[in-house]
Design a protein around this motif. Sequence first.
Motif, mmCIF file in Angstrom:
data_model
loop_
_atom_site.group_PDB
_atom_site.id
_atom_site.type_symbol
_atom_site.label_atom_id
_atom_site.label_comp_id
_atom_site.label_asym_id
_atom_site.label_seq_id
_atom_site.Cartn_x
_atom_site.Cartn_y
_atom_site.Cartn_z
ATOM 1 N N UNK A 41 0.825 -1.207 0.000
ATOM 2 C CA UNK A 41 0.000 0.000 0.000
ATOM 3 C C UNK A 41 0.862 1.260 0.000
ATOM 4 N N UNK A 42 1.939 1.235 0.735
ATOM 5 C CA UNK A 42 2.837 2.396 0.778
ATOM 6 C C UNK A 42 3.470 2.638 -0.589
ATOM 7 N N UNK A 43 3.929 1.568 -1.231
ATOM 8 C CA UNK A 43 4.549 1.725 -2.545
ATOM 9 C C UNK A 43 3.543 2.266 -3.563
ATOM 10 N N UNK A 44 2.295 1.940 -3.396
ATOM 11 C CA UNK A 44 1.265 2.400 -4.335
ATOM 12 C C UNK A 44 0.580 3.696 -3.882
ATOM 13 N N UNK A 45 1.132 4.331 -2.877
ATOM 14 C CA UNK A 45 0.582 5.595 -2.345
ATOM 15 C C UNK A 45 -0.889 5.446 -1.943
ATOM 16 N N UNK A 46 -1.183 4.302 -1.331
ATOM 17 C CA UNK A 46 -2.557 4.037 -0.889
ATOM 18 C C UNK A 46 -2.608 3.660 0.584
ATOM 19 N N UNK A 47 -1.507 3.851 1.291
ATOM 20 C CA UNK A 47 -1.458 3.441 2.692
ATOM 21 C C UNK A 47 -2.515 4.156 3.522
ATOM 22 N N UNK A 48 -2.720 5.447 3.244
ATOM 23 C CA UNK A 48 -3.689 6.222 4.014
ATOM 24 C C UNK A 48 -5.117 5.708 3.815
ATOM 25 N N UNK A 49 -5.364 5.067 2.675
ATOM 26 C CA UNK A 49 -6.711 4.564 2.398
ATOM 27 C C UNK A 49 -7.056 3.348 3.240
ATOM 28 N N UNK A 50 -6.065 2.726 3.836
ATOM 29 C CA UNK A 50 -6.317 1.691 4.835
ATOM 30 C C UNK A 50 -6.153 2.231 6.247
ATOM 31 N N UNK A 51 -5.072 2.941 6.507
ATOM 32 C CA UNK A 51 -4.727 3.333 7.872
ATOM 33 C C UNK A 51 -5.778 4.245 8.490
ATOM 34 N N UNK A 52 -6.306 5.189 7.728
ATOM 35 C CA UNK A 52 -7.252 6.155 8.313
ATOM 36 C C UNK A 52 -8.586 5.484 8.674
ATOM 37 N N UNK A 53 -9.277 4.809 7.741
ATOM 38 C CA UNK A 53 -10.535 4.154 8.160
ATOM 39 C C UNK A 53 -10.324 3.015 9.133
ATOM 40 N N UNK A 54 -9.287 2.192 8.934
ATOM 41 C CA UNK A 54 -9.039 1.095 9.870
ATOM 42 C C UNK A 54 -8.667 1.642 11.239
ATOM 43 N N UNK A 55 -7.897 2.736 11.277
ATOM 44 C CA UNK A 55 -7.551 3.348 12.558
ATOM 45 C C UNK A 55 -8.776 3.853 13.293
ATOM 46 N N UNK A 56 -9.714 4.474 12.554
ATOM 47 C CA UNK A 56 -10.953 4.952 13.188
ATOM 48 C C UNK A 56 -11.744 3.786 13.763
ATOM 49 N N UNK A 57 -11.815 2.687 13.009
ATOM 50 C CA UNK A 57 -12.548 1.507 13.487
ATOM 51 C C UNK A 57 -11.875 0.907 14.722
ATOM 52 N N UNK A 58 -10.561 0.779 14.690
ATOM 53 C CA UNK A 58 -9.848 0.163 15.810
ATOM 54 C C UNK A 58 -9.947 1.004 17.073
ATOM 55 N N UNK A 59 -9.906 2.310 16.935
ATOM 56 C CA UNK A 59 -10.096 3.189 18.100
ATOM 57 C C UNK A 59 -11.496 3.002 18.667
ATOM 58 N N UNK A 60 -12.487 2.913 17.790
ATOM 59 C CA UNK A 60 -13.856 2.671 18.244
ATOM 60 C C UNK A 60 -13.955 1.333 18.964
ATOM 61 N N UNK A 61 -13.338 0.289 18.406
ATOM 62 C CA UNK A 61 -13.368 -1.026 19.037
ATOM 63 C C UNK A 61 -12.705 -1.001 20.412
ATOM 64 N N UNK A 62 -11.624 -0.272 20.549
ATOM 65 C CA UNK A 62 -10.884 -0.254 21.804
ATOM 66 C C UNK A 62 -11.557 0.607 22.864
ATOM 67 N N UNK A 63 -12.166 1.716 22.452
ATOM 68 C CA UNK A 63 -12.677 2.683 23.418
ATOM 69 C C UNK A 63 -14.189 2.620 23.613
ATOM 70 N N UNK A 64 -14.925 2.101 22.653
ATOM 71 C CA UNK A 64 -16.388 2.186 22.738
ATOM 72 C C UNK A 64 -17.036 0.803 22.786
ATOM 73 N N UNK A 65 -16.996 0.080 21.696
ATOM 74 C CA UNK A 65 -17.752 -1.176 21.625
ATOM 75 C C UNK A 65 -17.206 -2.047 20.506
ATOM 76 N N UNK A 66 -17.164 -3.341 20.742
ATOM 77 C CA UNK A 66 -16.770 -4.289 19.700
ATOM 78 C C UNK A 66 -17.474 -5.607 19.942
ATOM 79 N N UNK A 67 -17.678 -6.354 18.884
ATOM 80 C CA UNK A 67 -18.249 -7.696 18.946
ATOM 81 C C UNK A 67 -17.601 -8.512 17.846
#
Length: 492
Positions: free
Chosen positions: A277-303
Amino acid sequence: MAVLEEARPAASRTQPAGLLRSRVAILAAFALYAGLLAFVIPHHEAWFDEGQAWLIARDSNLGNLFSRLAYEGQPGLWHLILMVPAKTLPYSAINWISGAFGALGVYVFLTRSPFPTPVKVLVPFTFFLFYQYAVVARNYVLIPVVLFAIAAMYRRRTEHPVAFAALLFVLANTSTHGFLIAASLAAIEGVELLVRSKNLGSRPARRELLPLVVLGLGMAAVAFALRPPADRTFAVAGLHTPGIKEFFVVVFGMLNNSLADNKLVLFPFLAAGLWFLRRRRALHLFVVPAGALLIFFAFVHRAAWHEGVLFLVWVFAFWLALEKEPAEPAPSDRFSRLAALSLLAVVCLFQIYWSFATAKNDVNEPYSGSRDLAHYIKENDLQDSTIFGVHWSSMAVNPYFEGNVYANYDAPGDVSFWEWSDKNEMVEDYRTIDLLAPDFVVVPVKVPGMEDPANAQLKHYEQRAVFGGNMYWKTGVLEPDLYILFERKDSP
């Protein structure tokens, strides 16, 4: 491995025979996917969460739907889709509707994604795309089809900014997780617009900026409408603040569970995938949404069933990366692409086995005991008796009837879904139930031993029937979904 070099837009391929083989493989994969769904769906017994959405749609109108969804903590697109079917069709339709959306998402993926054919025909049969977000009728089934539609038009988003913003708004209304992904992609687009536009007051920049502004206002309105009511009893503990160690345990646990549940696969996949993803300049397209989801899972709710959203974000990011040219063309790009796609194929094989194991269990054994219990009540003409239910999961029986069957449940508005409100006064104390002397008591078992208090405290009752069920997950059982029907045996 050379076959994975196929990962480029179809228009650039020059071999007609290769194109024909690819199209035949794609058509066969879609036909097999649809056929397997059609085989599994009739055997699936819907559980509480599936029935809850159906009942809300059935018992609501446009005037009160969104106020009720604030108690669910979820946007209402799925409920709107179900509103007409729930008022006109039998409950069994819900899984066919879910399967139709699952098939539509797979169709978009198979016909529009740039993955090489050997990987492309594996992805639809992965656990979340085939089973958890298709057979099981939850709002998550809407995420793949919308996310894949966004991926399909992503390269042309600046040419069609209104359509791009509209798809993001639809994604935001699929679920809380869809909302987080949409917000992340909107933020990325806003930053990129700032970077590529020296003058935001120019006409071309305004043409792209205005839809994003309208999208932001629309998403803010959705968030405001879904703000938790003061009397809500679902997910009201507030933000959880994990320590650093716990945070990373959650992050790596959710990532691992979303892929292959195997750390020997996880870390090579992360290394190869993020490098690609980094080589294709698409790393942010995974890191930003996945980071938002993981923060939500850690701090709010997950199943457990939330894990698949991360897998979808991986597929989405790989899709867009395959359509990009490498930042610096070099032999190492070929290797990074090969490694990432090969490991994705390995992940798919793990998940295909989960799909097979879970589908086999669902076909051969009950997923939920609620359907058999409902049929038993009808076949023995018990619906005119006084029936008490305990626990929210007892509501899984109500979609099989025209209204609420439980005499001890009287939610405001005469609804048959479970209301997550502290004003919900359902009598659940077994000693009190024993004194009130209903004819029957329905006791769900969601964890082993949940039936013990009922056996001990319902002094004047005996078990009349047990309706087994297990919520199958990957290669095992996530939790039981069993129902026990107690019958009054003598007077108090």
